[in-house]
Design a protein around this motif. Structure first.
Motif, PDB file in Angstrom:
ATOM      1  N   VAL A  91      99.226  35.073  13.392  1.00 16.36           N
ATOM      2  CA  VAL A  91      98.668  35.290  14.524  1.00 16.36           C
ATOM      3  C   VAL A  91      97.246  36.234  14.453  1.00 16.36           C
ATOM      4  N   ALA A  92      97.843  36.965  13.695  1.00 13.29           N
ATOM      5  CA  ALA A  92      96.755  38.392  13.853  1.00 13.29           C
ATOM      6  C   ALA A  92      95.351  37.531  13.937  1.00 13.29           C
ATOM      7  N   TRP A  93      95.321  36.248  12.447  1.00 14.99           N
ATOM      8  CA  TRP A  93      93.643  35.811  12.390  1.00 14.99           C
ATOM      9  C   TRP A  93      93.300  34.900  13.853  1.00 14.99           C
ATOM     10  N   VAL A  94      94.731  33.935  14.388  1.00 13.02           N
ATOM     11  CA  VAL A  94      93.954  33.306  15.283  1.00 13.02           C
ATOM     12  C   VAL A  94      93.460  34.450  16.506  1.00 13.02           C
ATOM     13  N   LEU A  95      94.399  35.456  17.173  1.00 10.00           N
ATOM     14  CA  LEU A  95      94.034  36.053  18.030  1.00 10.00           C
ATOM     15  C   LEU A  95      92.363  36.605  17.386  1.00 10.00           C
ATOM     16  N   THR A  96      92.615  36.803  16.714  1.00  9.29           N
ATOM     17  CA  THR A  96      91.197  37.980  16.276  1.00  9.29           C
ATOM     18  C   THR A  96      89.331  36.735  16.622  1.00  9.29           C
ATOM     19  N   ARG A  97      90.183  35.845  15.527  1.00  8.56           N
ATOM     20  CA  ARG A  97      89.223  34.809  14.913  1.00  8.56           C
ATOM     21  C   ARG A  97      89.333  33.460  15.622  1.00  8.56           C
ATOM     22  N   TYR A  98      89.639  33.110  17.090  1.00  8.01           N
ATOM     23  CA  TYR A  98      89.123  32.571  17.565  1.00  8.01           C
ATOM     24  C   TYR A  98      89.361  32.768  19.202  1.00  8.01           C
ATOM     25  N   ASP A  99      88.837  32.056  19.940  1.00  5.58           N
ATOM     26  CA  ASP A  99      88.178  32.192  21.876  1.00  5.58           C
ATOM     27  C   ASP A  99      89.079  30.857  21.908  1.00  5.58           C
ATOM     28  N   PHE A 100      90.197  31.357  22.637  1.00  6.77           N
ATOM     29  CA  PHE A 100      90.612  30.271  23.730  1.00  6.77           C
ATOM     30  C   PHE A 100      91.086  30.920  25.043  1.00  6.77           C
ATOM     31  N   PHE A 101      91.078  30.164  25.822  1.00  5.31           N
ATOM     32  CA  PHE A 101      92.027  29.672  27.554  1.00  5.31           C
ATOM     33  C   PHE A 101      93.664  31.222  26.815  1.00  5.31           C
ATOM     34  N   GLY A 102      93.328  32.011  27.443  1.00  2.00           N
ATOM     35  CA  GLY A 102      94.963  32.557  27.343  1.00  2.00           C
ATOM     36  C   GLY A 102      94.681  33.847  26.127  1.00  2.00           C
ATOM     37  N   ARG A 103      93.984  33.996  25.559  1.00  5.51           N
ATOM     38  CA  ARG A 103      93.765  34.522  24.265  1.00  5.51           C
ATOM     39  C   ARG A 103      94.220  35.520  24.876  1.00  5.51           C
ATOM     40  N   ARG A 104      94.216  36.992  25.668  1.00  2.03           N
ATOM     41  CA  ARG A 104      94.340  38.734  26.086  1.00  2.03           C
ATOM     42  C   ARG A 104      95.807  38.036  26.348  1.00  2.03           C
ATOM     43  N   LEU A 105      96.148  36.853  27.177  1.00  5.56           N
ATOM     44  CA  LEU A 105      97.298  37.075  27.909  1.00  5.56           C
ATOM     45  C   LEU A 105      98.462  37.025  26.816  1.00  5.56           C
ATOM     46  N   LEU A 106      97.937  36.358  25.677  1.00  5.57           N
ATOM     47  CA  LEU A 106      98.356  35.978  23.960  1.00  5.57           C
ATOM     48  C   LEU A 106      98.973  37.242  23.434  1.00  5.57           C
ATOM     49  N   ASP A 107      97.887  38.211  23.161  1.00  4.21           N
ATOM     50  CA  ASP A 107      97.682  38.942  23.058  1.00  4.21           C
ATOM     51  C   ASP A 107      98.920  40.298  23.500  1.00  4.21           C
ATOM     52  N   ALA A 108      99.352  40.024  24.698  1.00  5.88           N
ATOM     53  CA  ALA A 108      99.526  40.982  25.301  1.00  5.88           C
ATOM     54  C   ALA A 108     101.297  40.908  24.305  1.00  5.88           C
ATOM     55  N   PHE A 109     101.107  39.508  24.402  1.00 10.00           N
ATOM     56  CA  PHE A 109     103.031  39.028  23.848  1.00 10.00           C
ATOM     57  C   PHE A 109     103.069  39.519  23.155  1.00 10.00           C
ATOM     58  N   VAL A 110     102.703  40.535  22.003  1.00 13.20           N
ATOM     59  CA  VAL A 110     102.457  40.008  20.670  1.00 13.20           C
ATOM     60  C   VAL A 110     103.510  41.655  20.775  1.00 13.20           C
TER      61      VAL A 110
END
Lengths: 287, 363
Positions: A91-110
């Motif tokens: 999860v940490a890898w995906v949230l930091t390495r990739y830029d995709f639609f809704g990334r910030r939202l997903l990050d907040a869900f963590v």
């Protein structure tokens, strides 16, 4: 005796000179608050249980129901922390390495497992995994039962431990330059070799910290677990629940006894993890 | 596409778009075995992208890359055997210098992996080669910038690459270290004989080091040539202004005559259409005319002593730019003097940047 000169020489042993003064004041506050908030309650606990004596503690620990509870708590917490370690890294890898639609939202869900009252989490998970729940029903068709078993405890502990791994690993992943992977690739390393030799070693200290935090949190977790565990004695009864049970029976020494034993094991486990980490830091010290 | 013989690297019709922004546009380039080539251009010109395409770190949208005549366009980067030195070195911080250098050998499949002692020997040999003997046990954080650069190079050389690619090799270093490393890289190239391509935005660096320089601008190759060719026969206004200092005078071309304001410049306009154009010349190619009759006239605005003579700042009539001209002490002009100037060498290009016509040299 306490001439400024003497005090100055004495203080120098504690601290390096700094542009921000106030070592004495902040150090005093640190000691005071650590003492009041952390050490005092723990001391009270040990004092209350000291009446039992070592043999009394041993008796409590070997009481079959308590022993089963302690085993359940520590073993499943360890497993849950391992699972969190793996998925948290991804999860940490995906949230930091990739830029995709809704990334910030997903990050907040963590962070939700941090914020959600644990009882709410427990009830939701129990509802989902119950034999008639959204996940429970299809799983039941395959004969898999999650809620009201030890698996339920695992699910709950994975849920509450995940953010600890993600949040400790994320900043370190952000520091890893993509050039490191590219350099490894140009030197002929396979993808697996790149992950194992180039990416994981610098992440190891943070992964260990995340693991330790998730593990420690899981050991103490009560609210979310009791709703999904079913709390069957000898099977899915966690140690914190046993403390509550003893308290309800006004068996204060018994409750403090279990608590002291948990405290000792937790402290030993965290100390061990810290030592491993110190070793890792020394080994990969220049990360 | 067929096999392309004789070249160590051949880039053919490579295009790459990053979103709507074209990073490389129809780039074709041949590099001879053992050549030392510089990719020179301002930032955003596509030079690093081109280097990464050669290395296989970027996949081009169109076009081909050949190594030794074999199509390597779809060869994964792991199998290309390119030594790539990154701008920020990308050293593995958790490994010692020796482990960094040995990495490329250690990750080889068991069949082709040298023995442990052979790897250690090779790492030591490379440490000696990059003049870091005895520092093998250190970590990258304990090295200076120049030393890290050398470790990165040794690590790239360890895999015995067929080409060596360097991205802004001296970008992050201070001026003195740069100069030393520049000379040293030249020696490394001579000793290894490797086909070497490096990216730089510093024209001095490109001109001093490279056998041939590829000038890139906005994803296009402006000119490929030896340093002398770039200085003496620049192919476009961009090249003449980017490679060395140049002054541009706006002129008009009419029926074979070049007019700067109402004065005529004696420049061959062979092949040039009538219309607005610009005359480019190096500051060194203009001088105070000895005969007293000049093509251009200016007024001395200020004077400054230099070790060898006098440097005059001259405002040119009909132009809003000033020139600095060095002249010997004996025939120095006085402040406020009007002086005739003559051009020793100049090049003329039409103003529409799209239609370059190479015109002859002036006077």
């Amino acid at each position: 005796m306490t001439s400024p000169n003497f005090a100055g020489r004495n203080a120098r042993r504690f601290k390096a000179p700094s542009v921000i003064p106030g070592f004495g004041l902040t150090f005093g506050y640190t000691l005071l608050y650590l003492g009041l908030v952390v050490l005092l309650p723990l001391a009270a606990l040990i004092w209350r249980s000291s009446g039992l004596g070592l043999s009394g503690l041993y008796d409590i620990a070997t009481e079959p129901r308590v022993a089963a509870g302690l085993r359940t708590t520590f073993f499943i917490s360890f497993c849950a922390a391992l699972v969190d370690l793996f998925f948290g890294l991804i999860v940490a890898w995906v949230l930091t390495r990739y830029d995709f639609f809704g990334r910030r939202l997903l990050d907040a869900f963590v962070d939700l497992p941090f914020a959600l009252p644990t009882a709410v989490a427990g009830i939701s998970l129990a509802a989902l995994y119950a034999p008639n729940g959204w996940f429970g029903e299809p799983l039941a068709a395959y004969g898999i039962k999650i809620a009201y078993t030890r698996w339920g405890i695992l699910v709950a502990l994975i849920f509450i431990g995940l953010p600890f791994v993600v949040r400790t690993v994320q900043p370190i992943v952000a520091e890893l330059e993509t050039e490191l992977e590219e350099a490894s690739a140009t030197l002929g390393a396979s993808r697996v070799q790149t992950v194992l030799r180039v990416l994981l070693p610098p992440l190891a200290p943070a992964l260990l910290t995340g693991f330790a935090l998730a593990f420690a949190r899981s050991i103490g977790e009560y609210g979310s677990v009791i709703f999904i565990a079913g709390n069957i004695a000898y099977v899915s009864e966690i140690a914190p629940l046993l403390i509550v049970v003893k308290l309800e029976q006004y068996d204060i020494p018994g409750a403090t006894g279990i608590a002291t034993i948990m405290l000792a094991i937790s402290f030993a486990a965290l100390l061990a993890i810290n030592l491993v980490q110190a070793f890792a830091r020394k080994r990969f010290g220049h990360v | 596409m067929g096999r392309q013989q004789g070249f160590a690297i051949r880039v053919e019709g490579v295009e790459q778009d990053f979103g709507a922004f074209p990073a490389l546009r129809d780039v074709t380039l041949d590099i001879q075995p053992g050549e030392l080539v510089a990719l020179l251009g301002p930032s955003g010109s596509g030079k690093t992208t081109l280097l990464r395409v050669i290395a296989g770190l970027n996949a081009p949208d169109r076009g081909h890359v050949y190594f030794d005549g074999e199509d390597a366009t779809n060869l994964p980067v792991q199998d290309r055997r390119v030594g790539f030195v990154f701008q920020n070195y990308a050293l593995f911080k958790h490994m010692t210098v020796a482990d960094n250098i040995a990495y490329g050998l250690k990750v080889r499949p068991r069949r082709s992996r040298p023995s442990r002692s052979a790897i250690a020997a090779r790492a030591n040999e490379l440490l000696r080669f990059v003049q870091l003997e005895g520092l093998g046990g250190r970590y990258p954080a304990q090295l200076s910038g120049g030393q890290r650069q050398r470790v990165a190079l040794a690590r790239a050389l360890a895999i015995e690459p067929r080409v060596l690619l360097l991205d802004e090799p001296f970008g992050a270093l201070d001026a003195r270290v740069r100069k030393d490393l520049r000379r040293w890289l030249r020696e490394v190239h001579k000793e290894t004989g490797l086909t070497t391509v490096f990216v730089t935005h510093d024209q001095d660096e490109a001109m001093e080091l490279a056998d041939r320089v590829v000038v890139l601008n906005e994803g296009r190759i402006e000119q490929i040539g030896t340093p002398a060719q770039l200085y003496d026969q620049p192919a476009s206004p961009f090249v003449i202004s980017f490679v060395g200092e140049a002054v541009a005078l706006p002129v008009t071309v009419a029926a074979g005559h070049v007019k700067f304001g109402d004065r005529e410049l004696h420049i061959d306009t062979h092949g040039l259409r009538s219309g607005p154009a610009r005359v480019f010349f190096r500051p060194a190619d203009i001088a105070v005319s000895a005969s007293g009759a000049g093509e251009i006239e200016g007024r001395v605005e200020s004077l400054r002593r230099t070790p060898a003579g006098v440097r005059a700042t001259i405002a040119i009539d009909g132009y809003d730019q000033t020139l600095e001209i060095d002249s010997p002490l004996e025939n120095a002009a006085a402040l406020g003097d009007r002086v005739p100037l003559s051009l020793a060498k100049a090049r003329i290009f039409p103003t529409e940047e799209s239609a370059y016509v190479d015109a002859g040299e002036g006077i």
